[in-house]
Enzyme design. Structure first.
Site, PDB file in Angstrom:
ATOM      1  N   HIS A 122      -5.210  -5.972  -7.346  1.00  0.00           N
ATOM      2  CA  HIS A 122      -4.130  -6.102  -6.364  1.00  0.00           C
ATOM      3  C   HIS A 122      -4.455  -7.285  -5.469  1.00  0.00           C
ATOM      4  O   HIS A 122      -5.617  -7.636  -5.266  1.00  0.00           O
ATOM      5  CB  HIS A 122      -4.069  -4.805  -5.553  1.00  0.00           C
ATOM      6  CG  HIS A 122      -2.896  -4.662  -4.653  1.00  0.00           C
ATOM      7  ND1 HIS A 122      -2.817  -5.301  -3.435  1.00  0.00           N
ATOM      8  CD2 HIS A 122      -1.752  -3.924  -4.763  1.00  0.00           C
ATOM      9  CE1 HIS A 122      -1.682  -4.959  -2.835  1.00  0.00           C
ATOM     10  NE2 HIS A 122      -1.016  -4.133  -3.617  1.00  0.00           N
ATOM     11  N   ASP A 199     -12.068  -0.461  -4.802  1.00  0.00           N
ATOM     12  CA  ASP A 199     -10.720  -0.255  -4.283  1.00  0.00           C
ATOM     13  C   ASP A 199     -10.202   1.049  -4.872  1.00  0.00           C
ATOM     14  O   ASP A 199      -9.828   1.109  -6.051  1.00  0.00           O
ATOM     15  CB  ASP A 199      -9.832  -1.439  -4.681  1.00  0.00           C
ATOM     16  CG  ASP A 199      -8.360  -1.241  -4.313  1.00  0.00           C
ATOM     17  OD1 ASP A 199      -7.994  -0.145  -3.852  1.00  0.00           O
ATOM     18  OD2 ASP A 199      -7.570  -2.187  -4.510  1.00  0.00           O
ATOM     19  N   GLN A 202      -5.668   3.674  -5.741  1.00  0.00           N
ATOM     20  CA  GLN A 202      -4.933   4.358  -6.804  1.00  0.00           C
ATOM     21  C   GLN A 202      -5.743   5.463  -7.478  1.00  0.00           C
ATOM     22  O   GLN A 202      -5.257   6.079  -8.436  1.00  0.00           O
ATOM     23  CB  GLN A 202      -4.481   3.335  -7.856  1.00  0.00           C
ATOM     24  CG  GLN A 202      -3.547   2.261  -7.331  1.00  0.00           C
ATOM     25  CD  GLN A 202      -2.206   2.805  -6.871  1.00  0.00           C
ATOM     26  OE1 GLN A 202      -1.779   3.879  -7.283  1.00  0.00           O
ATOM     27  NE2 GLN A 202      -1.532   2.065  -5.998  1.00  0.00           N
ATOM     28  N   LYS A 225      -0.825   6.881   0.378  1.00  0.00           N
ATOM     29  CA  LYS A 225      -0.722   7.067  -1.071  1.00  0.00           C
ATOM     30  C   LYS A 225      -1.202   8.450  -1.510  1.00  0.00           C
ATOM     31  O   LYS A 225      -1.128   8.788  -2.686  1.00  0.00           O
ATOM     32  CB  LYS A 225      -1.517   5.985  -1.802  1.00  0.00           C
ATOM     33  CG  LYS A 225      -0.955   4.572  -1.608  1.00  0.00           C
ATOM     34  CD  LYS A 225      -1.744   3.543  -2.407  1.00  0.00           C
ATOM     35  CE  LYS A 225      -1.328   2.124  -2.059  1.00  0.00           C
ATOM     36  NZ  LYS A 225       0.035   1.803  -2.528  1.00  0.00           N
TER      37      LYS A 225
END
Length: 404
Positions: A122, A199, A202, A225
């Site tokens: 990202h 990261d 997700q 999220k």
């Protein structure tokens, strides 16, 4: 028993209509909807416990501080960090990565040093390093992927050098859905004496995270999220690194003592938390974690992976469909194009059928270049999505395809 229909009752927005069609919300990789318990917890705090934290001696401030620090402990347990001092509250994954990029580079990197990312990152895990490259003369290298959307791990050793000071990689791709073997990557990097930032934007909403088992040095994720409020996120950092890194910002909350001659800073984690924190959002995040853990992270993961498999199977029956990301380890995200239909046209027309998907480059321009496209359509799943919604997506694409 995982009763998705019962779960959906906790999310009133899922029962609304869009263009007089039932809402089918499949944009969860961008943000998830919020259960009533999270909204109620935040409303309750604003109504009855609203006061600034840490500095106040009065009752409301003490109560708000207790909730705020209880949220920190909740996050610590959620990712199995060793200490609450290793849990830094930020505005989200993006700020967490920027914090590391700025302070780690200042403490440990100089001109010619390297940070290794991947082709599937990202922008939030690319641009902060590029800014440091412009400022400090460091080099940003990137590990390639194969045509299935998996990292070329055989090339990892060749991309590590004595000048590599940090490896910063995504746990799960927001475009491909690829679940990267981060534990193996961390092991290899550590064998070279290189720390690793993960990261987890997700991954944290979808699978059980254990930072001690992974062995990562930093782990970043966002509240919005994972069914919590916007504007709150977490940076986990091993104490040994955070102690050596300078403050990210200056101001209230993060100081010990200020004089005209010298300022000394608070102990971890407050050293990195300048200004009034979003203490209501941290309580909302803690409530969201409670909600997820009550359902069971293993149950959530099994449900979402089953939906992902079902979606891939059903979409494969559509003529001229192209998938982007068919890794052997894949989770909760399906990106695709259909024939020559532009991704924006497909997404816009699906929206008129009440189906919310994401279109475009998904904040991953370098990955789009690697895939040879300008953008894709992305369906992403959460704990409240159903097979019926996948069927609606497939039928919607068939209807749109006939128009072209």
């Amino acid at each position: 028993m995982y009763d998705v229909n019962k779960i959906r009752e906790d999310f009133p927005i899922l029962s609304r209509k869009v263009y007089d069609k039932p809402l089918v919300y499949l944009d969860n990789a961008a943000t998830t909807q919020k259960p009533l318990c999270v909204l109620d917890a935040m409303r309750e705090e604003y109504l009855n416990v609203n006061a600034n934290v840490h500095r106040g001696v009065h009752y409301l401030s003490q109560q708000a501080t207790d909730l705020h620090e209880a949220a920190r402990e909740k996050v610590r347990r959620f990712i199995n960090a060793a200490k609450t001092s290793e849990i830094v509250f930020t505005r989200g994954t993006t700020e967490s990565i920027n914090l590391v990029a700025q302070t780690f580079c200042e403490a440990f990197m100089s001109e010619g040093d390297e940070v290794l990312v991947t082709d599937m990152e990202h922008h939030s895990n690319i641009v902060p390093w590029q800014l440091q490259a412009q400022k400090r003369g460091i080099t940003v290298r990137h590990l390639p992927i194969n045509d299935r959307g998996e990292l070329e791990l055989s090339a990892l050793e060749a991309h590590l050098s004595p000048r590599t000071k940090l490896v910063s990689i995504t746990h799960v791709s927001n475009v491909l859905g690829t679940v990267n073997p981060v534990k193996d990557i961390i092991k290899t990097a550590h064998e070279h004496g290189i720390p690793v930032l993960i990261d987890g934007a997700q991954s944290a909403p979808h699978t059980k995270i254990d930072v001690q088992e992974l062995g990562c040095d930093f782990f970043a994720f966002s509240g919005h999220k994972m069914y919590g409020p916007t504007g709150i996120g977490v940076l986990y950092g091993k104490e040994e690194w955070l102690e050596k890194m300078p403050p990210y910002q200056g101001g209230g909350e993060m100081i010990d003592k200020v004089s005209w001659e010298k300022t000394t800073f608070e102990q971890l984690p407050l050293k990195f938390e300048a200004g009034t924190p979003d203490y209501v959002a941290t309580h909302g995040l803690a409530t969201a974690i409670d909600y997820m853990e009550t359902l069971g992270m293993e149950n959530i993961q099994a449900h979402e992976q089953e939906l992902t498999r079902y979606c891939m199977e059903q979409l494969a029956t559509i003529p001229d469909i192209r998938f982007f990301g068919q890794a052997r380890e894949k989770d909760a995200v399906v990106s695709f194009l259909v024939g020559d239909i532009h991704h924006l046209d497909l997404g816009t027309l699906l929206d008129r059928l009440g189906i919310a998907v994401r279109t475009g480059h998904h904040c991953a321009h370098p990955l789009m270049t690697r895939l040879g496209v300008t953008g894709t359509v992305r369906a992403s799943f959460a704990l409240y999505n159903t097979r019926d919604e996948v069927d609606a997506l497939v039928e919607g694409i068939r209807r749109v395809s006939k128009m072209f």
